[in-house]
Write an enzyme that holds these catalytic residues in place. Structure first.
Site, PDB file in Angstrom:
ATOM      1  CB  THR A  58     -99.285  18.403  21.243  1.00 48.16           C
ATOM      2  OG1 THR A  58    -100.595  18.977  21.466  1.00 48.16           O
ATOM      3  CG2 THR A  58     -98.803  17.774  22.534  1.00 48.16           C
ATOM      4  CG  MET A  59     -99.047  24.524  20.138  1.00 55.46           C
ATOM      5  SD  MET A  59     -97.709  25.400  20.968  1.00 55.46           S
ATOM      6  CE  MET A  59     -96.605  25.663  19.579  1.00 55.46           C
ATOM      7  CG  ASN A  85    -101.951  29.823  11.680  1.00 56.14           C
ATOM      8  OD1 ASN A  85    -102.921  30.348  11.134  1.00 56.14           O
ATOM      9  ND2 ASN A  85    -101.547  28.579  11.362  1.00 56.14           N
ATOM     10  CG  HIS A  86    -101.241  26.567  17.488  1.00 55.64           C
ATOM     11  ND1 HIS A  86    -100.362  27.574  17.806  1.00 55.64           N
ATOM     12  CD2 HIS A  86    -101.847  26.230  18.660  1.00 55.64           C
ATOM     13  CE1 HIS A  86    -100.421  27.822  19.099  1.00 55.64           C
ATOM     14  NE2 HIS A  86    -101.318  27.014  19.649  1.00 55.64           N
ATOM     15  CB  ILE A  87    -107.108  26.097  15.743  1.00 50.88           C
ATOM     16  CG1 ILE A  87    -107.107  25.834  14.227  1.00 50.88           C
ATOM     17  CG2 ILE A  87    -107.374  27.516  16.093  1.00 50.88           C
ATOM     18  CD1 ILE A  87    -108.477  25.940  13.586  1.00 50.88           C
ATOM     19  CB  SER A 136    -112.154  33.250  13.771  1.00 52.37           C
ATOM     20  OG  SER A 136    -113.414  33.007  13.202  1.00 52.37           O
ATOM     21  CE1 TYR A 149    -111.327  28.088  15.476  1.00 51.29           C
ATOM     22  CE2 TYR A 149    -113.177  29.610  15.386  1.00 51.29           C
ATOM     23  CZ  TYR A 149    -111.948  29.196  14.924  1.00 51.29           C
ATOM     24  OH  TYR A 149    -111.334  29.894  13.907  1.00 51.29           O
ATOM     25  CB  ILE A 184    -109.634  30.793   4.985  1.00 56.46           C
ATOM     26  CG1 ILE A 184    -109.750  32.115   5.763  1.00 56.46           C
ATOM     27  CG2 ILE A 184    -108.425  30.782   4.042  1.00 56.46           C
ATOM     28  CD1 ILE A 184    -109.968  33.362   4.946  1.00 56.46           C
ATOM     29  CB  THR A 186    -107.656  25.610   5.329  1.00 53.42           C
ATOM     30  OG1 THR A 186    -108.729  25.652   6.271  1.00 53.42           O
ATOM     31  CG2 THR A 186    -106.922  26.937   5.373  1.00 53.42           C
TER      32      THR A 186
END
Ligand SMILES: NC(=O)C1=CN([C@@H]2O[C@H](COP(=O)(O)OP(=O)(O)OC[C@H]3O[C@@H](n4cnc5c(N)ncnc54)[C@H](OP(=O)(O)O)[C@@H]3O)[C@@H](O)[C@H]2O)C=CC1
Ligand SMILES: C[C@H](CCC(=O)O)[C@H]1CC[C@H]2[C@@H]3C(=O)C[C@@H]4C[C@H](O)CC[C@]4(C)[C@H]3CC[C@]12C
Length: 261
Positions: A58-59, A85-87, A136, A149, A184, A186
């Protein structure tokens, strides 16, 4: 090329890994879910990756974030590109006073990016490499329900845009590409926006991944996808002001007295 892709177990990160694999890259992918990462690397090897490894974790843990870079550097014998790229999973909701949860999102979505960048800079200096930061339109414009975010994405823009200028001043040949994305398709984005945001068609994640890789490979400072969002980012007054502010800096004095780490 030797590339690290974060948040590569699903979504845009997974597609980035597949495109890089088709190009014959050496890959290290990371995210929390080991089972998904195993599938991603086995697909990458089928698609033609020169090598593919995964490092799960985990980041939220900044020690882990640093270790991913050092371990990846050892596995691949260096580093050409770092794709951040992770969130953290996004909850669309009104701010409810929970500061601890904002801090957690900032650790995952912002501080881990800075930690990995700092660990990667020495390797990227050797290769004249690239950093690609996936951001974003919510880091440029204001929308409700995503204060945490949005705060992290604005922070990324401030940090990396400033770092871009510092690298330029110090003649360090590392490129930074900021990727400004609209909606996007996803699974996670479609699911969390369902019933909340209506009448917008999301853009395809596969094409989005290609544009991100192209931006990094061409060492572009910023890319926008879909291209229709360029208009929302157009701010000529800001560009002119930034130019004039930089003229007031005594660059010779700064470069004489300070070294870029
Ligand atoms: N989709 C969209 O509409 C838009 C996306 N973007 C940006 O694109 C990027 C990718 O988004 P998208 O593909 O939709 O995201 P997804 O939710 O599909 O994927 C997020 C990735 O991050 C990983 N992740 C989640 N939590 C952690 C954690 N604590 N530590 C490490 N990894 C974690 C997930 O894997 P796991 O759960 O296994 O850890 C997954 O691999 C993000 O930076 C996002 O801000 C920007 C604008 C629009
Ligand atoms: C509503 C925005 C699109 C406006 C348009 O005219 O196209 C969306 C553009 C980017 C979206 C957010 C984003 O950056 C990704 C997150 C992904 C999560 O899984 C869902 C919520 C997001 C915060 C998402 C929210 C809508 C956008 C701002």
């Amino acid at each position: 090329k030797r590339v690290i892709v974060t948040g590569a177990s699903t979504g845009i990160g997974e597609q980035i890994a597949y495109h890089l694999a088709r190009m014959g890259a050496h890959l290290v992918v990371t995210a929390r879910t080991e089972a998904k990462l195993k599938k991603v690397i086995s697909e990458c090897l089928k698609l033609g990756a020169a090598s593919a490894h995964f490092i799960p974790g985990t980041m939220e843990d900044l020690v882990f974030a640093e270790q991913v870079v050092t371990k990846a550097g050892k596995l691949m014998g260096g580093l050409d590109m770092l794709i951040l790229n992770h969130i953290a999973p996004v909850n669309l909701r009104f701010f409810n006073g929970d500061v601890a949860s904002i801090r957690k999102v900032m650790d995952i979505n912002f501080f881990s990016y800075i930690t990995m960048t700092s660990a990667a800079l020495p390797m990227l200096k050797v290769t004249n490499g690239s950093i690609v930061v996936v951001s974003s339109i919510a880091g440029k414009l204001i929308t409700p329900l995503i204060a945490d975010y949005s705060a992290a994405k604005f922070a990324l823009d401030g940090f990396y845009s400033s770092l871009q200028k510092e690298l330029q001043l110090m003649n360090v040949n590392i490129s930074i590409t900021l990727c400004i994305l609209g909606f996007i398709n996803t699974d996670s984005a479609v699911k969390s926006l369902s019933g909340i945001v209506e009448n917008i068609t999301p853009s395809p994640k596969e094409e989005c991944a290609v544009e991100i890789i192209k931006g990094g490979a061409l060492r572009q400072k910023v890319i926008a996808y879909p291209s229709s969002i360029y208009i929302s980012m157009w701010n000529p007054i800001r560009t002119i002001q930034e130019y004039f502010i930089l003229l007031t800096y005594n660059i010779d004095n700064i470069t004489r007295n300070q070294q870029f780490s």
